[in-house]
Write an enzyme that holds these catalytic residues in place. Structure first.
Site, mmCIF file in Angstrom:
data_model
loop_
_atom_site.group_PDB
_atom_site.id
_atom_site.type_symbol
_atom_site.label_atom_id
_atom_site.label_comp_id
_atom_site.label_asym_id
_atom_site.label_seq_id
_atom_site.Cartn_x
_atom_site.Cartn_y
_atom_site.Cartn_z
ATOM 1 N N TYR A 122 0.820 -1.212 0.000
ATOM 2 C CA TYR A 122 0.000 0.000 0.000
ATOM 3 C C TYR A 122 0.856 1.266 0.000
ATOM 4 O O TYR A 122 0.646 2.165 -0.829
ATOM 5 C CB TYR A 122 -0.930 -0.003 1.217
ATOM 6 C CG TYR A 122 -1.895 1.157 1.228
ATOM 7 C CD1 TYR A 122 -3.023 1.144 0.410
ATOM 8 C CD2 TYR A 122 -1.691 2.257 2.050
ATOM 9 C CE1 TYR A 122 -3.919 2.204 0.409
ATOM 10 C CE2 TYR A 122 -2.580 3.326 2.057
ATOM 11 C CZ TYR A 122 -3.692 3.288 1.242
ATOM 12 O OH TYR A 122 -4.564 4.347 1.238
ATOM 13 N N LYS A 126 1.303 4.091 -3.040
ATOM 14 C CA LYS A 126 1.070 5.524 -2.835
ATOM 15 C C LYS A 126 2.324 6.336 -3.154
ATOM 16 O O LYS A 126 2.255 7.426 -3.728
ATOM 17 C CB LYS A 126 0.621 5.777 -1.395
ATOM 18 C CG LYS A 126 -0.762 5.219 -1.065
ATOM 19 C CD LYS A 126 -1.847 5.892 -1.883
ATOM 20 C CE LYS A 126 -3.226 5.454 -1.461
ATOM 21 N NZ LYS A 126 -4.303 6.089 -2.254
#
Length: 212
Positions: A122, A126
């Site tokens: 994750y 990002k």
């Protein structure tokens, strides 16, 4: 100003739309969604689009500032690949289209600890999105890295537990840099950045300061 929003139906996006509706600095709010959210306001223009086919909607991307608060969880998406499509591919494609259409400012909701070299899927995703956005020739790029968010009427048990634990420690002055943040606070800081034209990366403390 004319605002463009992706992620308008999420927790942050809903708060953002309401703030812009009541802000006289914004005369037009264009939201790009997969399903009609049934928002009734003369300032709001709803564009129901298929993000997989940008050629069908790219000419609609006309405005002054993009607010990007799109995102999903792996559980909701169904797989890592599907989450990557929403959290990276769609957002980058929209940003690229916006800059090609002459939009000057881009405000992105990213994540705490975003890093393209992260070992975690994750935060790596990002970080890669941040890096890609920063390579586009916008006049303003503002990236917000909020901590855990307090969402209205959240049904995510893990999220509720994480927020409760952090708030407990915050009472004793611990982990203050990670103290949970209301989605409305994040939305207000996005509006503030749009008005100020300030570029940069904004962490928890800076986001709280923008809302003061």
């Amino acid at each position: 100003m004319r605002a463009l929003i992706i992620g308008a139906t999420g927790a942050v996006g809903r708060d953002l739309v309401q703030l812009l509706i009541h802000d006289d600095s914004f005369e037009e709010i264009n939201i790009f969604v997969r399903r009609d959210p049934n928002i009734k306001n003369e300032k709001v223009k709803v564009h129901v689009v298929d993000f997989d086919h940008p050629d069908n909607w790219r000419l609609l991307v006309q405005g002054d500032v993009v607010f990007s608060c799109m995102g999903t969880s792996r559980r909701a998406a169904g797989s890592k690949d599907a989450q990557y499509t929403v959290d990276y591919t769609y957002q980058y494609q929209f940003a690229k289209t916006a800059v090609e259409q002459g939009v000057k400012a881009y405000i992105l909701v990213s994540s705490a600890m975003a890093n393209p070299d992260s070992l975690f899927f994750y935060t790596q995703m990002k970080g890669k999105l941040e890096r890609a956005i920063n390579q586009l020739p916008f006049q303003q790029i503002s990236i917000l890295r909020p901590p855990s968010l307090i969402r209205k009427d959240s049904t995510r048990l893990n999220e509720k537990i994480a927020v409760a634990v952090l708030q407990f420690f915050n009472r004793f002055g611990l982990f203050m840099s990670q103290r949970p943040m209301k989605t409305e606070t994040l939305a207000k800081s996005m509006v503030s950045l749009a008005k100020s034209g300030k570029s940069g990366v904004f962490g928890t403390q800076e986001i709280f300061s923008l809302d003061e």
